[in-house]
Design an enzyme around this catalytic site. Structure first.
Site, PDB file in Angstrom:
ATOM      1  N   HIS A  63      32.174 -17.136 -13.144  1.00 52.66           N
ATOM      2  CA  HIS A  63      32.167 -18.362 -13.947  1.00 52.66           C
ATOM      3  C   HIS A  63      33.355 -18.355 -14.886  1.00 52.66           C
ATOM      4  CE1 HIS A  63      30.178 -15.521 -16.624  1.00 52.66           C
ATOM      5  NE2 HIS A  63      30.018 -16.416 -17.585  1.00 52.66           N
ATOM      6  N   HIS A  65      33.780 -18.650 -18.182  1.00 52.67           N
ATOM      7  CA  HIS A  65      33.806 -18.159 -19.569  1.00 52.67           C
ATOM      8  C   HIS A  65      34.948 -17.144 -19.713  1.00 52.67           C
ATOM      9  CE1 HIS A  65      29.420 -19.371 -20.742  1.00 52.67           C
ATOM     10  NE2 HIS A  65      30.302 -20.269 -21.116  1.00 52.67           N
ATOM     11  N   ASP A  67      35.485 -14.359 -21.167  1.00 53.25           N
ATOM     12  CA  ASP A  67      35.329 -12.900 -21.026  1.00 53.25           C
ATOM     13  C   ASP A  67      35.295 -12.471 -19.552  1.00 53.25           C
ATOM     14  OD1 ASP A  67      32.799 -14.240 -21.061  1.00 53.25           O
ATOM     15  OD2 ASP A  67      31.740 -12.357 -21.390  1.00 53.25           O
ATOM     16  N   HIS A  68      35.312 -13.466 -18.652  1.00 55.30           N
ATOM     17  CA  HIS A  68      35.326 -13.160 -17.217  1.00 55.30           C
ATOM     18  C   HIS A  68      36.615 -13.654 -16.562  1.00 55.30           C
ATOM     19  CE1 HIS A  68      30.917 -12.226 -17.117  1.00 55.30           C
ATOM     20  NE2 HIS A  68      31.023 -12.875 -18.259  1.00 55.30           N
ATOM     21  N   HIS A 141      22.960 -20.148 -15.998  1.00 50.05           N
ATOM     22  CA  HIS A 141      23.727 -19.773 -17.175  1.00 50.05           C
ATOM     23  C   HIS A 141      24.098 -21.059 -17.912  1.00 50.05           C
ATOM     24  CE1 HIS A 141      25.967 -17.078 -19.636  1.00 50.05           C
ATOM     25  NE2 HIS A 141      27.165 -17.434 -19.227  1.00 50.05           N
ATOM     26  N   ASP A 211      26.850 -13.893 -15.268  1.00 50.98           N
ATOM     27  CA  ASP A 211      25.891 -13.992 -16.368  1.00 50.98           C
ATOM     28  C   ASP A 211      24.716 -14.864 -15.926  1.00 50.98           C
ATOM     29  OD1 ASP A 211      27.923 -12.703 -17.600  1.00 50.98           O
ATOM     30  OD2 ASP A 211      28.300 -14.215 -19.145  1.00 50.98           O
ATOM     31  N   HIS A 269      27.800  -5.689 -18.692  1.00 50.20           N
ATOM     32  CA  HIS A 269      27.859  -6.853 -19.583  1.00 50.20           C
ATOM     33  C   HIS A 269      26.931  -6.612 -20.793  1.00 50.20           C
ATOM     34  CE1 HIS A 269      27.643 -11.174 -20.778  1.00 50.20           C
ATOM     35  NE2 HIS A 269      28.826 -11.255 -20.192  1.00 50.20           N
TER      36      HIS A 269
HETATM   37 ZN    ZN Z   1      29.979 -13.065 -20.142  1.00 55.38          ZN
HETATM   38 ZN    ZN Z   2      29.096 -16.381 -19.588  1.00 55.05          ZN
END
Ligand code: ZN
Ligand code: ZN
Length: 305
Positions: A63, A65, A67-68, A141, A211, A269
Site C-alpha cells: 500500500h 503509506h 513507511d512502505h 486497512h 498493514d 511492523h
Molecule cells: Zn505501515
Molecule cells: Zn499503513
C-alpha cells in the site's frame, strides 16, 4: 529460499528498526530477489546484507503509506547508476505509477533499464511463470492495501536417472520419459515412463501481508502456507488502539496463523513504542496462541522450510 527483513518498524524508523521492507531471496530458485515494500532507506539496509540490487526482479508494494513506499525512488534511481541492469517489474495499488512518474519527472531522473509498472485494480493472479505464481487480495486497512500469496509450483516429472541407467534406457528416450508416456524402445522393450519418475517436490507457499485488521482475506491468503509474515503493530493490551488505526496485535496475528494453519508465523511492523528489548514480551503473547512464531528484527534471515 529465505526471507530477509530489511526493516521491521511501523510508521517511522527507530534507532533499532528501519521502516518496512522484506526481501524474498530466490537466488537458488531463479537467481533473483523479490522485494516486498520499500520504506525509506531500504537501499541502505540492503547494503548491510549480501544481497545485490542488480538481482532485483520484482518489487511488490502492499500500500501507499510512506513507511512502505518512500524508499522506492532511491532504489530505482541508484540501480540506474549501475551498468547493464536487468528489467524490473513494479506491482502495487493504483497510484504507484503516478508516484514513480512524478518523482522521476520532478527530480529529472532517467531510469537506464526497463521498468514495467503494474497497477492492481482488482484481486487475483498478479504474476505467473513456469515456476511461481503470486496472488493478491485486498486487506482491511485505512487505504487500499494488498496481501500477497507467493506459490512455488510443484516440481514434477523429475527423472530417476539411476533407475534409467540400471535398466539401460538410452538417454535419447529421456525427453519421452519426462512426458510420462508408454514407450517402445528400439530393442522392442515396452516401458512405462511413470516407473522412471521421482515423486513430485511440493512447492513452498509464502504469504506476505501489508498493514491490516484481522480479516477473511488474510486467512485465505495464508491458508496452509509454509511461512506467514503478519504485521503486529501493537501488543495484545492495545487491541482497540491497533484496530482503530487499521492494524493488528500480536495475538490477533497469531489467531490468523492458527486459523489458516500455517507452519510458521513471523511478526513484523512493530510500533516504535516498543524498544527492541520488549520484543520477547510481544513474542511470548503471540506464542501462547500459536507456538511456531518468531518476531523479526532488522536484517534477520528466516529460511523457508
Ligand atoms: Zn505501515
Ligand atoms: Zn499503513
Amino acid at each position: 529460499m529465505e526471507l530477509v527483513f530489511l526493516g521491521t518498524s511501523a510508521g517511522k524508523p527507530t534507532s533499532d528498526r528501519n521502516v518496512t521492507s522484506i526481501v524474498l531471496n530466490l537466488m537458488p530458485e531463479r537467481k533473483t530477489i523479490w522485494l516486498f515494500d520499500c520504506g525509506e532507506a531500504t537501499q541502505h539496509q540492503l547494503m548491510k546484507t549480501d544481497l545485490r540490487l542488480a538481482k532485483l526482479e520484482i518489487i511488490f508494494i502492499t500500500h501507499l503509506h510512506g513507511d512502505h513506499l518512500f524508499g522506492l525512488p532511491g532504489i530505482l534511481t541508484s540501480r540506474s547508476l549501475m551498468m547493464n541492469m536487468s528489467p524490473v517489474k513494479l506491482i502495487g495499488p493504483k497510484g504507484i505509477k503516478r508516484f514513480v512518474e512524478t518523482v522521476t519527472e520532478v527530480s529529472d531522473s532517467i531510469l537506464s533499464y526497463p521498468l514495467e509498472i503494474i497497477e492492481l485494480e482488482d484481486e487475483g493472479v498478479v504474476f505467473e511463470d513456469a515456476t511461481f505464481k503470486v496472488v493478491a487480495r485486498k486487506l482491511e486497512h485505512r487505504i487500499v492495501c494488498y496481501g500477497y500469496r507467493i506459490m512455488q509450483k510443484d516440481e514434477t516429472m523429475r527423472l530417476n536417472i539411476p533407475k534409467l541407467q540400471a535398466d539401460n534406457i538410452p538417454v535419447a528416450y529421456y525427453p519421452l520419459v519426462k512426458n510420462g508416456d508408454v514407450i517402445e524402445l528400439a530393442d522392442k522393450r515396452l516401458i512405462n515412463a511413470k516407473d522412471y519418475l521421482e515423486p513430485p517436490i511440493k512447492g513452498k507457499i509464502v504469504t506476505i501481508l501489508g498493514d491490516t485488521l484481522p480479516c477473511d482475506a488474510t486467512i485465505a491468503l495464508a491458508r496452509d502456507a509454509d511461512v506467514l509474515v503478519h504485521e503486529a503493530t501493537q501488543g495484545a493490551d492495545l487491541v482497540e488502539k491497533a484496530n482503530m488505526r487499521g492494524h493488528s496485535t500480536t495475538v490477533q496475528a497469531a489467531e490468523i496463523a492458527q486459523k489458516s494453519q500455517v507452519n510458521h508465523l513471523i511478526l513484523t511492523h512493530i510500533s516504535p513504542r516498543y524498544p527492541l528489548w520488549q520484543s520477547r514480551k510481544l513474542l511470548k503473547e503471540a506464542q501462547a496462541v500459536f507456538a511456531h512464531t518468531d518476531i523479526a528484527k532488522d536484517l534477520a534471515i528466516f529460511p523457508v522450510n
